[in-house]
Design a protein around this motif. Sequence first.
Motif, short mmCIF file in Angstrom:
data_model
loop_
_atom_site.label_atom_id
_atom_site.label_comp_id
_atom_site.label_asym_id
_atom_site.label_seq_id
_atom_site.Cartn_x
_atom_site.Cartn_y
_atom_site.Cartn_z
N ALA A 99 0.87 -1.18 0.00
CA ALA A 99 0.00 0.00 0.00
C ALA A 99 0.90 1.22 0.00
O ALA A 99 1.91 1.26 0.72
CB ALA A 99 -0.91 0.00 1.23
N VAL A 100 0.56 2.22 -0.80
CA VAL A 100 1.42 3.40 -0.97
C VAL A 100 0.69 4.62 -0.47
O VAL A 100 -0.43 4.91 -0.88
CB VAL A 100 1.82 3.58 -2.46
N ASP A 101 1.33 5.35 0.45
CA ASP A 101 0.82 6.65 0.89
C ASP A 101 1.35 7.73 -0.04
O ASP A 101 2.52 7.72 -0.42
CB ASP A 101 1.27 6.94 2.32
N GLY A 102 0.50 8.69 -0.37
CA GLY A 102 0.91 9.72 -1.31
C GLY A 102 1.56 10.92 -0.65
O GLY A 102 2.77 11.14 -0.77
N VAL A 103 0.78 11.71 0.06
CA VAL A 103 1.26 13.00 0.56
C VAL A 103 1.99 12.80 1.90
O VAL A 103 1.38 12.62 2.94
CB VAL A 103 0.09 13.99 0.73
N GLN A 104 3.30 12.81 1.83
CA GLN A 104 4.17 12.74 3.01
C GLN A 104 4.90 14.05 3.12
O GLN A 104 5.98 14.22 2.60
CB GLN A 104 5.20 11.61 2.87
N GLY A 105 4.40 15.01 3.63
CA GLY A 105 3.32 14.89 4.59
C GLY A 105 3.95 14.98 5.98
O GLY A 105 4.86 15.73 6.25
#
Length: 433
Positions: A99-105
């Motif tokens: 699973a990939v998180d986008g806005v890091q944010g």
Amino acid sequence: MTDATTEPAEPTPSSRVSGPLRFGANYTPTRGWFHHWLDFDIGEVRADLESIAALGLDHVRVFPLWPVFQPNRTLIRPSAVEQLRRLVDTAAACGLDVAVDGVQGHLSGVDFLPAWTRTWQRRNLFTDPDAISGVEAYLRTLAAALADRPNFLGMTVGNEVNQFSGDPHPDPDRVDPSGAAAWLDRMLKACEDSAPHRLHLHAEDDKVWYLDGHPFTPEHAVGRGAATTVHSWVFNGTAQRHGPTGAATLHHAEYLVELATAWAPDPRRPVWLQEVGAPRPHVPPRSAAHFAEATVRNVATCANVWGVTWWCSHDVDRALADFPELEYDLGLLTVDREVKPAGRRLARIVEELRSHPPAPAPRGLALAFDPGDPATAPRRYTCAPGGPVFEAWARLADGGARPALVRADRAADPDHLRSRGITEVVTPDEVLP
């Protein structure tokens, strides 16, 4: 903008998730932490992922650093995107979904925002048209780059991006609930358009459930995306009040899953325990393995939990400065990839629960709560640690019950109660002395 009170469309059947309980870890690289994107070494990544897979886990959640991947509003670096693809492919070779998180944010007490959103080019992340289109393009690019990868689970819009929207952030990007709803709708659509029918969702910290006036609301959490996420951290007053082995501490993640279920229009909506960990000194090292086992076993009693993703895979190297002290030792493994006691305990529990999946606990008893207007939930504090709902639920759990939660406006609806198997409803006043 979408009105915050408007019910979003129900997810399509193809976006529903089902199957056995998933177990994974939030991937924290051993060499350079999340700064590893600046000196990307696929050999080190492979060794990290192999050590995670050796625990019997089946997925990782990974975190591209937004300023590294999109340093200019119209520049999304192809080489960085290719590094992400290589990481996902390497995870597949290790038997791991991603699973990939986008806005890091925001990660581990550190904000990572590109220069084109701050200081001289200050743009509100949630309301400025240029900022919105920039984030949208970024999410579209990452999702499209991974759409053909079989082990790509989906995008999370960002990690606890809601914390930028208000207090106590020192420099918040203010937004109201309708603006937050519109922003989420647009970002989730970008992900779905670019990689259809994956597990695309958004993730907030517990301000969504506990903080009055916060612009990201429980209705946003349960009405948008393919699943609801909860992040369970007991340094929020739970462990301070109840101690590392108190019922409220060991059942906190279960409580959040049940609270999310109580808010959902469809009580079958899956809930992902996307972050949970044993933070020092609130959970001392001698208690970490017990905390991990109790937390996972308690969550496994919930009927609609999708999975548990531990924070985090590996410790933060103490050669890196200026982290909050509790962030350094949250890993299941050390920076030398040695398995810690909590990691060994979790691996054992995962193997057991996979071979003998537990039946969900009956939850005939429900505790009613009244958050006020459901669209804005002005009385969220009642459900927070120290609030009457939280403390009453913890008292019931301490007595051996497996209580559900039910919103007060649904507590007299026989069809709703029947759909959830609830046969008795009590109030906090009836539970607390």
